[in-house]
Design a protein around this motif. Sequence first.
Motif, PDB file in Angstrom:
ATOM      1  N   ALA A 133       0.830  -1.209   0.000  1.00 53.17           N
ATOM      2  CA  ALA A 133       0.000   0.000   0.000  1.00 53.17           C
ATOM      3  C   ALA A 133       0.867   1.262   0.000  1.00 53.17           C
ATOM      4  O   ALA A 133       0.555   2.236  -0.690  1.00 53.17           O
ATOM      5  N   LYS A 134       1.957   1.245   0.764  1.00 58.03           N
ATOM      6  CA  LYS A 134       2.851   2.401   0.798  1.00 58.03           C
ATOM      7  C   LYS A 134       3.499   2.644  -0.558  1.00 58.03           C
ATOM      8  O   LYS A 134       3.568   3.768  -1.030  1.00 58.03           O
ATOM      9  N   ILE A 135       3.968   1.584  -1.183  1.00 63.74           N
ATOM     10  CA  ILE A 135       4.617   1.724  -2.485  1.00 63.74           C
ATOM     11  C   ILE A 135       3.606   2.195  -3.530  1.00 63.74           C
ATOM     12  O   ILE A 135       3.915   3.040  -4.370  1.00 63.74           O
ATOM     13  N   ALA A 136       2.387   1.662  -3.479  1.00 63.37           N
ATOM     14  CA  ALA A 136       1.350   2.073  -4.430  1.00 63.37           C
ATOM     15  C   ALA A 136       1.024   3.558  -4.260  1.00 63.37           C
ATOM     16  O   ALA A 136       0.847   4.270  -5.251  1.00 63.37           O
ATOM     17  N   SER A 137       0.979   4.034  -3.029  1.00 62.14           N
ATOM     18  CA  SER A 137       0.698   5.455  -2.816  1.00 62.14           C
ATOM     19  C   SER A 137       1.851   6.318  -3.310  1.00 62.14           C
ATOM     20  O   SER A 137       1.631   7.415  -3.839  1.00 62.14           O
ATOM     21  N   LEU A 138       3.076   5.843  -3.175  1.00 60.35           N
ATOM     22  CA  LEU A 138       4.222   6.582  -3.704  1.00 60.35           C
ATOM     23  C   LEU A 138       4.198   6.640  -5.235  1.00 60.35           C
ATOM     24  O   LEU A 138       4.725   7.576  -5.831  1.00 60.35           O
ATOM     25  N   MET A 139       3.581   5.636  -5.843  1.00 60.73           N
ATOM     26  CA  MET A 139       3.484   5.604  -7.304  1.00 60.73           C
ATOM     27  C   MET A 139       2.202   6.272  -7.789  1.00 60.73           C
ATOM     28  O   MET A 139       1.795   6.095  -8.934  1.00 60.73           O
ATOM     29  N   ASN A 140       1.552   7.035  -6.921  1.00 59.94           N
ATOM     30  CA  ASN A 140       0.348   7.821  -7.236  1.00 59.94           C
ATOM     31  C   ASN A 140      -0.833   6.968  -7.682  1.00 59.94           C
ATOM     32  O   ASN A 140      -1.580   7.350  -8.576  1.00 59.94           O
ATOM     33  N   ILE A 141      -0.997   5.810  -7.067  1.00 54.81           N
ATOM     34  CA  ILE A 141      -2.186   4.995  -7.305  1.00 54.81           C
ATOM     35  C   ILE A 141      -3.178   5.345  -6.206  1.00 54.81           C
ATOM     36  O   ILE A 141      -2.884   5.179  -5.023  1.00 54.81           O
ATOM     37  N   HIS A 142      -4.342   5.827  -6.600  1.00 57.87           N
ATOM     38  CA  HIS A 142      -5.370   6.246  -5.637  1.00 57.87           C
ATOM     39  C   HIS A 142      -5.809   5.036  -4.811  1.00 57.87           C
ATOM     40  O   HIS A 142      -5.923   3.921  -5.340  1.00 57.87           O
ATOM     41  N   PRO A 143      -6.054   5.225  -3.501  1.00 59.79           N
ATOM     42  CA  PRO A 143      -6.425   4.089  -2.635  1.00 59.79           C
ATOM     43  C   PRO A 143      -7.637   3.293  -3.123  1.00 59.79           C
ATOM     44  O   PRO A 143      -7.665   2.067  -2.986  1.00 59.79           O
TER      45      PRO A 143
END
Length: 63
Positions: A27-37
């Motif tokens: 989840a942290k990596i996805a948020s860093l890659m600008n993937i909306h939750p």
Amino acid sequence: MNDEQILLSLIKKDCEINGFTDELRLAKIASLMNIHPERYQKTLEYLIETKKIGKKGKNFFLV
């Protein structure tokens, strides 16, 4: 790359090293890659439904 490809590549990379991927780390990596939750959750649900990944507890793994 779309969200599905990004998440699959992250999970594959982590599984090669550890054998599984931690949910919080992903989840942290996805948020860093600008993937909306919301897109992140929908994509994970889709990957689990299509049996591309599995989930046991808080860990994801390749099927």
